[in-house]
Design a protein around this motif. Structure first.
Motif, PDB file in Angstrom:
ATOM      1  N   LYS A 327      -2.662   5.446  -9.706  1.00 20.01           N
ATOM      2  CA  LYS A 327      -3.014   4.263  -8.940  1.00 20.01           C
ATOM      3  C   LYS A 327      -1.980   4.049  -7.834  1.00 20.01           C
ATOM      4  O   LYS A 327      -0.784   4.274  -8.035  1.00 20.01           O
ATOM      5  CB  LYS A 327      -3.053   3.052  -9.877  1.00 20.01           C
ATOM      6  CG  LYS A 327      -3.336   1.723  -9.202  1.00 20.01           C
ATOM      7  CD  LYS A 327      -3.284   0.605 -10.232  1.00 20.01           C
ATOM      8  CE  LYS A 327      -3.425  -0.759  -9.578  1.00 20.01           C
ATOM      9  NZ  LYS A 327      -3.332  -1.863 -10.585  1.00 20.01           N
ATOM     10  N   LEU A 328      -2.449   3.593  -6.679  1.00 20.07           N
ATOM     11  CA  LEU A 328      -1.559   3.300  -5.560  1.00 20.07           C
ATOM     12  C   LEU A 328      -1.535   1.805  -5.293  1.00 20.07           C
ATOM     13  O   LEU A 328      -2.480   1.077  -5.615  1.00 20.07           O
ATOM     14  CB  LEU A 328      -2.013   4.042  -4.294  1.00 20.07           C
ATOM     15  CG  LEU A 328      -2.082   5.568  -4.372  1.00 20.07           C
ATOM     16  CD1 LEU A 328      -2.598   6.137  -3.054  1.00 20.07           C
ATOM     17  CD2 LEU A 328      -0.715   6.166  -4.709  1.00 20.07           C
ATOM     18  N   THR A 329      -0.455   1.336  -4.680  1.00 14.36           N
ATOM     19  CA  THR A 329      -0.353  -0.072  -4.304  1.00 14.36           C
ATOM     20  C   THR A 329      -1.084  -0.297  -2.986  1.00 14.36           C
ATOM     21  O   THR A 329      -1.562   0.639  -2.342  1.00 14.36           O
ATOM     22  CB  THR A 329       1.115  -0.490  -4.145  1.00 14.36           C
ATOM     23  OG1 THR A 329       1.680   0.198  -3.008  1.00 14.36           O
ATOM     24  CG2 THR A 329       1.909  -0.138  -5.388  1.00 14.36           C
ATOM     25  N   GLU A 330      -1.146  -1.555  -2.566  1.00  6.60           N
ATOM     26  CA  GLU A 330      -1.795  -1.880  -1.302  1.00  6.60           C
ATOM     27  C   GLU A 330      -1.087  -1.207  -0.130  1.00  6.60           C
ATOM     28  O   GLU A 330      -1.712  -0.944   0.905  1.00  6.60           O
ATOM     29  CB  GLU A 330      -1.828  -3.397  -1.100  1.00  6.60           C
ATOM     30  CG  GLU A 330      -2.726  -4.140  -2.081  1.00  6.60           C
ATOM     31  CD  GLU A 330      -2.747  -5.631  -1.815  1.00  6.60           C
ATOM     32  OE1 GLU A 330      -2.013  -6.079  -0.904  1.00  6.60           O
ATOM     33  OE2 GLU A 330      -3.493  -6.340  -2.507  1.00  6.60           O
ATOM     34  N   ARG A 331       0.191  -0.931  -0.266  1.00  4.30           N
ATOM     35  CA  ARG A 331       0.964  -0.303   0.812  1.00  4.30           C
ATOM     36  C   ARG A 331       0.917   1.218   0.733  1.00  4.30           C
ATOM     37  O   ARG A 331       1.541   1.890   1.535  1.00  4.30           O
ATOM     38  CB  ARG A 331       2.411  -0.786   0.764  1.00  4.30           C
ATOM     39  CG  ARG A 331       2.553  -2.288   0.931  1.00  4.30           C
ATOM     40  CD  ARG A 331       3.997  -2.710   1.024  1.00  4.30           C
ATOM     41  NE  ARG A 331       4.636  -2.155   2.213  1.00  4.30           N
ATOM     42  CZ  ARG A 331       5.912  -2.389   2.535  1.00  4.30           C
ATOM     43  NH1 ARG A 331       6.669  -3.140   1.735  1.00  4.30           N
ATOM     44  NH2 ARG A 331       6.434  -1.862   3.622  1.00  4.30           N
ATOM     45  N   GLY A 332       0.183   1.749  -0.264  1.00  2.22           N
ATOM     46  CA  GLY A 332       0.033   3.191  -0.366  1.00  2.22           C
ATOM     47  C   GLY A 332       1.097   3.889  -1.175  1.00  2.22           C
ATOM     48  O   GLY A 332       1.142   5.123  -1.213  1.00  2.22           O
ATOM     49  N   ASN A 333       1.972   3.126  -1.833  1.00  2.00           N
ATOM     50  CA  ASN A 333       2.972   3.728  -2.704  1.00  2.00           C
ATOM     51  C   ASN A 333       2.411   3.878  -4.114  1.00  2.00           C
ATOM     52  O   ASN A 333       1.370   3.315  -4.448  1.00  2.00           O
ATOM     53  CB  ASN A 333       4.239   2.861  -2.740  1.00  2.00           C
ATOM     54  CG  ASN A 333       4.856   2.687  -1.363  1.00  2.00           C
ATOM     55  OD1 ASN A 333       4.931   3.631  -0.584  1.00  2.00           O
ATOM     56  ND2 ASN A 333       5.291   1.473  -1.055  1.00  2.00           N
TER      57      ASN A 333
END
Length: 388
Positions: A327-333
């Motif tokens: 899974k990625l965060t909203e910032r793409g990390n």
């Protein structure tokens, strides 16, 4: 200690009304003296757990985690996609900023403690993710934030425009003694160079082009020039947003602030020859920062080499991350829970890969904290420290 920008000094109590204590210089002198005196010795574990951990990435987060996990008794293998261990410490940081003997000194200690290193191992490319899942009890992703921020403006396709991380590793490889052919090498020798980006990576490029014999150098920054002293809205103990001059800046070049690039211009051969830019004014609207073009403030700079050093957008997603399905965060990390585990059981993450581009000290601290999370997952308990 060699590369830390010393955020602690900005919070030093003495800094309220005087210069802060030079904490960085003191700590660096201590560890250098300890190493030269033989006080820093390998500390292999007395007992092995039989558990195997793969650490993907050999930057500061990966190395810090590997040392902690190994000392906890696990068998640790560090996989690095380049041909030498060290990540950006090896090929991103110029030798004038950190001599590689400092890195090699720590790597010798890790090897003596039992950590195994594998180079040319690009997980998700020539090392299948499935093989790691089958061969190791846990995996720690510490691959950094390697996706560079681009500048999609007219003329970007011209030759002579390169990302900083296309440019810096080639010089570092030559410093390591590698034979890099001239046709593949990017040099600033005799050229008019423009560096877009005023951060640490831009300064690394600046010092490198000086050493290569650039004819002229301009470094552009979209933000306004910081003040010489703290502004009232930047009080102690916040990190002081003040004008700083690195050793690379002392060596020459012109720094231009509040500048945005409009387009690149090329010659008949398709090579960059100049860029057009304009002065900007920083505005704030409902908490959002924007940059407004100042009418009549356009200018051009001749340039034979343009280096893009505007930071990184996050981890590279194709390959390893896509195959794992994390899974990625909203910032793409890469997302992780409070124990540093990703959305995939048994797969953990630390450093810039989950935090975004940041400081080496944060990467080290997170690597050590993630090691505790891995140890807890493998053993049900852990005595390892968790700095953050």
């Amino acid at each position: 200690g060699t590369l830390c920008p010393a955020p602690c000094e900005g919070s030093c109590v003495l800094g309220i009304n005087d210069d802060p204590v030079t904490i960085k210089a003191i700590e660096l002198a201590i560890i250098d003296h300890a190493a030269e005196s033989g006080w820093v010795r390998p500390e292999p574990p007395s007992v092995r757990t039989g558990k195997k951990v793969a650490v993907v990435g050999s930057g500061p987060a990966g190395l810090a985690a590997a040392q902690q996990l190994n000392r906890a008794g696990h068998w640790v293998t560090v996989l690095e996609r380049d041909d030498r261990i060290g990540g950006l410490l090896r090929y991103g940081i110029p030798a004038f900023k950190m001599e590689k003997r400092v890195l090699d000194r720590r790597l010798r200690q890790l090897e003596a403690e039992g950590v195994k290193f594998v180079v040319n191992a690009h997980v998700g490319v020539n090392v299948p993710v499935a093989d790691l899942r089958q061969s190791f009890d846990a995996i720690l992703l510490a691959g950094g934030a390697c996706a560079p921020r681009d500048l999609p403006i007219p003329g970007r396709e011209l030759e002579g425009i390169h990302f900083a991380m296309e440019y810096l590793p080639l010089q570092n490889k030559r410093c390591e003694g590698d034979d890099v052919p001239d046709e593949r090498f990017i040099t600033a020798s005799g050229k008019r160079v423009v560096i877009i980006g005023g951060g640490d990576t831009g300064a690394d490029c600046l010092g490198t082009v000086h050493r290569q014999g650039a004819r002229a150098v301009h470094q552009l920054e979209i933000l306004p020039r910081p003040p010489d002293q703290r502004d009232p809205d930047n009080p102690w103990p916040q990190w002081p947003n003040v004008y700083r001059v690195s050793s690379a800046h002392e060596e020459g070049g012109e720094r231009l602030y509040a500048v945005s690039t409009k387009r690149f211009l090329g010659d008949e051969r398709g090579h960059v020859r100049a860029l057009e830019a304009f002065q900007v004014e920083m505005t704030h609207d409902n908490g959002r920062t924007a940059f407004k073009e100042i009418p009549g403030a356009e200018f051009s700079l001749p340039s034979d080499l343009v280096l893009l050093a505007m930071g990184f957008l996050g981890p590279e997603r194709p390959g390893m991350l896509a195959e794992l399905g994390v899974k990625l965060t909203e910032r793409g990390n890469v997302w992780r829970d409070e124990n540093w585990m990703t959305s995939v059981p048994g797969v953990f993450t630390a450093g810039d890969m989950q935090r975004g581009q940041s400081l080496i000290v944060w990467a080290i601290a997170e690597g050590r904290s993630a090691a505790r999370g891995v140890d807890l997952y493998l053993m049900g308990r852990s005595d390892l420290p968790a700095p953050v």
